[in-house]
Design a protein around this motif. Structure first.
Motif, PDB file in Angstrom:
ATOM      1  N   ILE A 165      13.705 -51.770  20.177  1.00 59.67           N
ATOM      2  CA  ILE A 165      12.775 -52.062  18.791  1.00 59.67           C
ATOM      3  C   ILE A 165      13.184 -53.203  18.334  1.00 59.67           C
ATOM      4  O   ILE A 165      11.964 -54.153  17.995  1.00 59.67           O
ATOM      5  CB  ILE A 165      13.043 -51.264  17.874  1.00 59.67           C
ATOM      6  CG1 ILE A 165      13.193 -49.743  17.982  1.00 59.67           C
ATOM      7  CG2 ILE A 165      12.773 -51.165  16.289  1.00 59.67           C
ATOM      8  CD1 ILE A 165      13.760 -48.955  16.705  1.00 59.67           C
ATOM      9  N   LEU A 207       4.972 -44.656  17.453  1.00 66.96           N
ATOM     10  CA  LEU A 207       6.733 -44.978  17.655  1.00 66.96           C
ATOM     11  C   LEU A 207       7.268 -43.981  16.115  1.00 66.96           C
ATOM     12  O   LEU A 207       8.123 -43.281  16.421  1.00 66.96           O
ATOM     13  CB  LEU A 207       7.391 -46.287  17.503  1.00 66.96           C
ATOM     14  CG  LEU A 207       8.821 -46.358  18.110  1.00 66.96           C
ATOM     15  CD1 LEU A 207       8.698 -47.808  18.984  1.00 66.96           C
ATOM     16  CD2 LEU A 207       9.732 -46.886  16.887  1.00 66.96           C
ATOM     17  N   ALA A 219       9.627 -55.577  18.022  1.00 63.10           N
ATOM     18  CA  ALA A 219       9.199 -56.166  16.754  1.00 63.10           C
ATOM     19  C   ALA A 219       8.707 -57.682  17.153  1.00 63.10           C
ATOM     20  O   ALA A 219       7.891 -58.621  17.033  1.00 63.10           O
ATOM     21  CB  ALA A 219       9.704 -55.774  16.059  1.00 63.10           C
ATOM     22  N   SER A 233       5.686 -58.157  19.401  1.00 66.26           N
ATOM     23  CA  SER A 233       4.827 -57.538  18.689  1.00 66.26           C
ATOM     24  C   SER A 233       4.448 -59.510  17.673  1.00 66.26           C
ATOM     25  O   SER A 233       3.283 -59.258  17.917  1.00 66.26           O
ATOM     26  CB  SER A 233       5.046 -56.766  17.307  1.00 66.26           C
ATOM     27  OG  SER A 233       4.601 -55.117  18.460  1.00 66.26           O
ATOM     28  N   THR A 270      -0.333 -53.015  15.137  1.00 68.93           N
ATOM     29  CA  THR A 270      -0.191 -51.804  15.049  1.00 68.93           C
ATOM     30  C   THR A 270      -0.289 -50.215  15.510  1.00 68.93           C
ATOM     31  O   THR A 270       0.406 -49.386  15.351  1.00 68.93           O
ATOM     32  CB  THR A 270      -1.611 -51.614  13.449  1.00 68.93           C
ATOM     33  OG1 THR A 270      -2.768 -51.237  14.117  1.00 68.93           O
ATOM     34  CG2 THR A 270      -1.512 -52.537  12.684  1.00 68.93           C
ATOM     35  N   TRP A 310       2.943 -49.394  16.973  1.00 68.42           N
ATOM     36  CA  TRP A 310       4.023 -48.485  16.068  1.00 68.42           C
ATOM     37  C   TRP A 310       3.857 -47.282  15.376  1.00 68.42           C
ATOM     38  O   TRP A 310       4.455 -47.234  14.831  1.00 68.42           O
ATOM     39  CB  TRP A 310       3.948 -49.963  15.020  1.00 68.42           C
ATOM     40  CG  TRP A 310       4.902 -51.264  15.543  1.00 68.42           C
ATOM     41  CD1 TRP A 310       4.694 -52.198  15.999  1.00 68.42           C
ATOM     42  CD2 TRP A 310       6.743 -51.375  15.657  1.00 68.42           C
ATOM     43  NE1 TRP A 310       4.963 -53.872  16.011  1.00 68.42           N
ATOM     44  CE2 TRP A 310       6.493 -52.895  16.333  1.00 68.42           C
ATOM     45  CE3 TRP A 310       7.411 -51.094  15.434  1.00 68.42           C
ATOM     46  CZ2 TRP A 310       7.545 -53.289  16.351  1.00 68.42           C
ATOM     47  CZ3 TRP A 310       9.066 -50.883  16.211  1.00 68.42           C
ATOM     48  CH2 TRP A 310       8.807 -52.667  16.619  1.00 68.42           C
ATOM     49  N   LEU A 318      14.154 -49.003  12.634  1.00 72.16           N
ATOM     50  CA  LEU A 318      12.904 -48.459  11.966  1.00 72.16           C
ATOM     51  C   LEU A 318      12.941 -49.374  10.242  1.00 72.16           C
ATOM     52  O   LEU A 318      12.223 -49.902  10.274  1.00 72.16           O
ATOM     53  CB  LEU A 318      12.494 -47.415  12.377  1.00 72.16           C
ATOM     54  CG  LEU A 318      11.588 -47.168  13.587  1.00 72.16           C
ATOM     55  CD1 LEU A 318      11.153 -46.230  13.708  1.00 72.16           C
ATOM     56  CD2 LEU A 318      10.654 -48.332  14.594  1.00 72.16           C
TER      57      LEU A 318
END
Length: 304
Positions: A276, A254, A280, A283, A248, A251, A97
């Motif tokens: 993750i 998360l 990403a 996204s 958004t 996330w 992250l």
């Protein structure tokens, strides 16, 4: 015999002169031969690839920040990456992250510049017809073309006056219209401004009495294009909002889950890191696809 001796003497005296003339002709032709074969003997060196800062510089020009150095944007992006990554690590203790947050924050200055450029172009789009009308009025009043453009430093809309003030200083210092117009294009960084400035430069070079007619037609075209684009953008504005919300929201959830100890442990595992990273990538791809679907094609700049 005397005649033969005289003939031989004359031939002997004229032979060196002929050799001298031949050497002179060769010396005169040799530079031309070298120029003719120079593209093959000395080929053009390949141009070095454009630096990363080149795109940032054009983005700064479009955002109205031409005086800001591109290296400053790169430095700010690196600082944002460090700060965001450190904060994400301190809050969640999840390395993946922290890396994602750092990479996202590194592109935050570029995203802000693009947003500023879009807003600036949208605002200026409705001002250029007024600029054309002011130029028409100045030219019809008998002002020369450089003086008419320089007068916009006082009569143009407020957001455009600084660029025209720089043009007025350039034309007063050098008296060269083309160089001052090129600097004006760089300061404005707008496709519509490029159309107007290139029209003025062509009128300056070619001459003629049809400048007011051309400017009037250009003003009508720019005004109609601005009205059409404003209507279409208003209808498609929800696409961008949906794209931002869709990217958004997961996330944020998360990040909230990672605040719990069991969540941080799960996302810190190899499976969590893969999740993750894949999230990403998905996204970014989904955001770019949605933005591309709802984005109107931007006009390209002229001779920039």
């Amino acid at each position: 015999m005397v005649v033969d001796l005289k003939a031989n003497t004359i031939a002997g005296q004229s032979q060196p002169k002929s050799g001298g003339n031949t050497r002179g002709e060769v010396a005169a032709v040799l530079p031309g031969i070298l120029l003719a074969i120079s593209p093959w003997v000395w080929p053009e060196r390949p141009k070095p690839p454009a630096a990363v800062t080149g795109g940032v510089s054009s983005l700064l020009e479009g955002a109205g920040l031409a005086r800001v150095a591109a290296t400053s944007v790169v430095a700010v992006g690196g600082l944002c990456a460090l700060v965001a990554g450190a904060l994400a690590w301190l809050i969640t203790q999840v390395a993946a992250l922290a890396v994602v947050a750092g990479v996202a924050a590194a592109f935050a200055p570029v995203a802000w510049l693009r947003s500023r450029r879009t807003r600036l172009r949208r605002t200026r789009r409705g001002l250029w017809p007024d600029v054309c009308d002011l130029l028409i009025a100045s030219v019809r009043a008998g002002m020369s073309l450089p003086d008419a453009v320089a007068a916009l430093a006082d009569s143009a809309p407020a957001s455009l006056r600084p660029a025209f003030a720089v043009f007025a200083r350039d034309i007063a210092a050098s008296g060269h219209f083309d160089s001052a117009a090129a600097h004006l294009k760089q300061n404005l960084g707008d496709p519509v401004a490029d159309r107007i400035i290139e029209t003025l430069r062509m009128a300056r070079q070619v001459g003629g009495t049809e400048l007011t007619t051309v400017l009037r037609a250009l003003s009508s075209s720019v005004r109609a294009d601005a009205a059409l684009r404003a209507e279409v953008e208003a209808r498609q504005s929800w696409v961008r909002g949906a794209a931002v919300l869709g990217v958004t929201a997961p996330w944020v959830i998360l990040g909230l889950l990672a605040l719990r100890p069991e969540g941080a442990q799960a996302y810190g595992s190899p499976e969590g890191v893969v999740l993750i990273v894949v999230g990403a990538v998905m996204s970014v791809v989904a955001y770019r696809v949605m933005i591309r679907l709802g984005r109107l094609p931007e006009p390209r700049r002229w001779f920039a």
